[in-house]
Design an enzyme around this catalytic site. Structure first.
Site, short mmCIF file in Angstrom:
data_model
loop_
_atom_site.label_atom_id
_atom_site.label_comp_id
_atom_site.label_asym_id
_atom_site.label_seq_id
_atom_site.Cartn_x
_atom_site.Cartn_y
_atom_site.Cartn_z
N THR A 186 46.90 40.82 35.22
CA THR A 186 45.99 41.51 37.00
C THR A 186 47.22 41.76 37.46
O THR A 186 48.32 41.05 38.21
CB THR A 186 45.43 40.08 37.12
OG1 THR A 186 47.14 39.45 38.23
CG2 THR A 186 44.89 38.84 36.86
N GLU A 331 39.70 39.20 34.19
CA GLU A 331 39.14 38.01 34.12
C GLU A 331 38.43 37.92 33.47
O GLU A 331 38.00 37.14 32.80
CB GLU A 331 39.56 37.53 35.08
CG GLU A 331 40.77 36.63 36.12
CD GLU A 331 40.93 37.19 37.07
OE1 GLU A 331 40.59 38.90 37.12
OE2 GLU A 331 42.54 37.59 38.14
N LYS A 438 34.92 39.05 59.28
CA LYS A 438 34.36 37.81 59.46
C LYS A 438 33.75 37.80 61.41
O LYS A 438 35.16 37.50 61.85
CB LYS A 438 35.10 36.22 59.62
CG LYS A 438 34.73 36.29 57.35
CD LYS A 438 35.41 34.96 58.20
CE LYS A 438 35.11 34.86 56.17
NZ LYS A 438 36.48 33.82 55.06
N TRP A 443 29.59 38.18 58.92
CA TRP A 443 30.43 38.63 57.72
C TRP A 443 29.97 40.19 58.52
O TRP A 443 28.56 40.23 57.56
CB TRP A 443 30.23 37.48 56.76
CG TRP A 443 30.56 36.37 56.16
CD1 TRP A 443 31.06 36.30 57.24
CD2 TRP A 443 31.17 36.59 55.17
NE1 TRP A 443 32.17 35.02 56.72
CE2 TRP A 443 31.96 34.74 55.62
CE3 TRP A 443 30.80 36.26 53.75
CZ2 TRP A 443 31.47 33.89 53.98
CZ3 TRP A 443 31.57 35.43 52.94
CH2 TRP A 443 31.82 34.57 52.60
P1 AMP Z 1 40.90 44.70 38.28
O1 AMP Z 1 41.26 43.48 37.29
O2 AMP Z 1 42.11 45.48 38.84
O3 AMP Z 1 39.97 45.22 37.05
O4 AMP Z 1 40.21 43.98 39.29
C1 AMP Z 1 39.26 43.73 39.39
C2 AMP Z 1 38.31 43.65 40.15
O5 AMP Z 1 37.69 45.07 40.82
C3 AMP Z 1 36.61 42.96 40.64
O6 AMP Z 1 37.11 41.38 41.61
C4 AMP Z 1 36.52 44.08 42.20
O7 AMP Z 1 36.93 43.56 43.31
C5 AMP Z 1 36.09 45.08 42.03
N1 AMP Z 1 35.52 46.26 41.08
C6 AMP Z 1 35.21 46.62 39.82
N2 AMP Z 1 34.32 46.66 39.35
C7 AMP Z 1 33.49 47.32 40.69
C8 AMP Z 1 32.35 48.19 41.09
N3 AMP Z 1 31.65 49.14 40.45
N4 AMP Z 1 32.63 48.17 42.90
C9 AMP Z 1 33.19 47.45 43.46
N5 AMP Z 1 34.36 46.54 42.81
C10 AMP Z 1 34.70 46.60 41.56
#
Ligand code: AMP
Length: 541
Positions: A186, A331, A438, A443
């Site tokens: 990540t 994940e 918050k 929220w």
């Molecule tokens: P990553 O593991 O780097 O791909 O990041 C995943 C995170 O990106 C998710 O948990 C979200 O917070 C954000 N994310 C992915 N797709 C979207 C989307 N379409 N809209 C908003 N947030 C997103």
């Protein structure tokens, strides 16, 4: 139990390239290379080279379960490693080259990479890290003899020399489908990156599950420009789903600017492409400037962060390209949800459809979602209640490499996102758990405010963070990048937002900046932003 008569074969990643080689032998894989020229070959040639490389890995001493790192752009050699490394039973670790140098050394060490394959671009980077690569025994430069660089790195090999030394008679082994196939870390805006370990089984099922019409809807008629990096969740799994469906794959190498992307979309007659909003911002910017169009494109998949409304309108109305908004994470392999409209929503007029289109979409078979409150009570699907988004399924992780499992026996993984789910099952991300504001027990969604702010014609990018407030605990601060020649007044921007949200959600102030900080995968780095604004106090009202 009454036994079935069905054959049982372990789900092996090698079976994908075997299938593409045998049944789509003439379909092309086209790459813009690091060396410059466009390279093209077929799945038939690719399959042969994958077996050659699998043999070569054995000669380098790579055994089943060993980790093999890559530092590479999207290209055919990188794609070959997806199959030769995992197919031979070793584990592919796609290192994100945008990580900070120390983080890169950390992930290479943490994964225990024995061999690193690198594009020419990253040689200087590896030279700087050389004394931190204790476990790495070999470095393979992904080029031919002619382009081999002078380097201080030890034990280097030339990719094409390794291939040329092998016959390609290699037989793909069969082994437990639950064995690890690849690792992706990540991006780690807080602390060290964490490793997610995929299996052959999870990878195959994810590729099948994401190919369906309710998913990416892939077919042999597609030519896919894979802009999303192969070092980011296996290019959203399309490195596998593409060959599995006999799709033509187009790999853009290091050139991510609007002009280069458009050139490939046009020349290779791409029907589908996938990337984060930042990339599409560059492409639509280029299209506007040059007057170029997208005659072959049918669908564009946008995920990684929320797709702005203006982007949906631009693709669909100006270029006649359907936007598929998708949500997922490292994940979850990554596919979680995809946005396609149910018939009763499709029957609405375009303006009325927009509310749903902006949501992250519906889950596909194979992954389940729920939203819960702080006490883990499940919340209703009414489109209003928002809570912690949790996922479970065949391709959702149970934890991180080297750490205690992060899910209990019920298998729900906490995504760290906050979301609503409406009565039709459309999920909408309203925030990251740590980014939500918050205010007086309520929220406020930072993402909702950001989406509204970027709807203002002069705003290029927006971020909203929580700033401590003596009365309300926290209040939103809007930070924007605007077009240089069109900077609006603060009041004008707040009036624009006030027309679209409840009064109590309106940001207390606006700050104008030249650029916003981004992390290694191009997402806004709110941690850095909070750090930058830690001494900020709201003006007295
Ligand atoms: P990553 O593991 O780097 O791909 O990041 C995943 C995170 O990106 C998710 O948990 C979200 O917070 C954000 N994310 C992915 N797709 C979207 C989307 N379409 N809209 C908003 N947030 C997103």
């Amino acid at each position: 139990m009454f036994p079935s008569l069905m054959q049982q074969h372990p789900l092996m990643i090698s079976s994908i390239i075997e299938f593409a080689e045998r049944w789509y032998p003439d379909v092309e894989v086209v790459s813009r290379t690091t060396e410059g020229p466009i390279h093209r070959y077929t799945y038939k040639e690719m399959g042969h080279r994958c077996r050659q490389m699998a043999d070569a890995l054995g000669k380098l001493g790579v055994k089943k379960g060993d980790r093999v790192g890559t530092l590479a752009w999207n290209g055919y050699r990188h794609l070959e490693l997806y199959y030769s490394v995992s197919g031979s039973g070793a584990v592919l670790h796609t290192v994100n080259p945008r990580l900070f140098a120390e983080q890169m050394a950390y992930v290479i060490d943490h994964a225990g990479d024995k061999v690193i394959f690198t594009d020419l671009t990253f040689i200087p980077l590896l030279e700087n890290l050389a004394d931190k690569l204790g476990q790495v025994e070999h470095i393979v430069v992904m080029t031919d003899r002619e382009h081999m660089p002078d380097t201080t790195l030890q034990n280097t090999h030339c990719y094409e020399d390794l291939i040329n030394a092998e016959s390609g008679d290699y037989q793909w082994p069969e082994f437990d489908e639950n064995s690890a196939s690849s690792i992706c870390y990540t991006s780690g805006t807080t602390g060290n990156p964490k490793g997610v370990v995929y299996s052959h089984r999870s990878t195959l099922i994810h590729a099948m599950g994401s190919s369906v019409p309710n998913g990416l809807g892939l077919s042999g008629a597609d030519s896919i420009l894979l802009v999303v990096p192969q070092f980011h969740v296996n290019a959203w799994g399309v490195s596998y789903a593409g060959p599995m469906n006999g799709c033509k794959l187009v790999l853009p190498g290091p050139a991510m600017d609007g002009k280069s992307i458009h050139e490939l979309l046009d020349q290779e007659q791409c029907t589908l492409s996938l990337a984060v909003p930042t990339i599409w911002m560059m492409l639509t910017g280029y299209l506007k400037e040059s007057g170029a169009m997208l005659p072959h494109m049918k669908r564009v998949v946008i995920g990684g962060s929320a797709v702005p409304e203006a982007m949906i309108r631009s693709f669909e109305q100006e270029y006649d390209v359907q936007v598929i908004h998708a949500w997922g994470m490292t994940e979850t392999s990554p596919l979680g949800t995809l946005n396609f409209l149910l018939p009763h929503l499709k029957a609405l007029d375009y303006e009325a459809q927009m509310e749903t289109k902006l949501k992250q979409g519906k889950t596909v078979f194979g992954v389940d979602l729920r939203i819960v409150d702080d006490e883990n009570n499940t919340l209703p699907h009414d489109g209003k209640a928002f809570g912690k988004l949790q996922a479970r399924g065949h391709w959702v992780t149970s934890g991180y490499y080297g750490e205690e499992p992060s899910v209990g026996p019920d298998g729900w993984f906490d995504t760290g996102d906050v979301a609503t789910i409406d009565k039709d099952g459309y999920m909408m991300i309203t925030d990251r758990t740590k980014d939500v504001i918050k205010s007086g027990g309520e929220w406020i969604s930072s993402i909702e405010l950001e989406n509204i702010a970027v709807g203002h014609p002069a705003v290029v990018e927006a971020a909203v963070i929580a700033v401590p407030h003596p009365k309300w605990d926290e209040r939103p601060l809007l930070i924007v990048v605007t077009q240089a020649d069109k900077k609006p007044k603060k009041e004008e921007l707040l009036d624009f937002i006030a027309e679209r949200v409840a009064r109590w959600q309106l940001p207390n102030d606006v700050q104008f900046v030249d650029e916003l900080p981004h992390g290694a995968t191009g997402k806004l780095n709110k941690l850095k932003l909070r750090e930058d604004f830690k001494d900020y106090v709201f003006p007295a009202t």
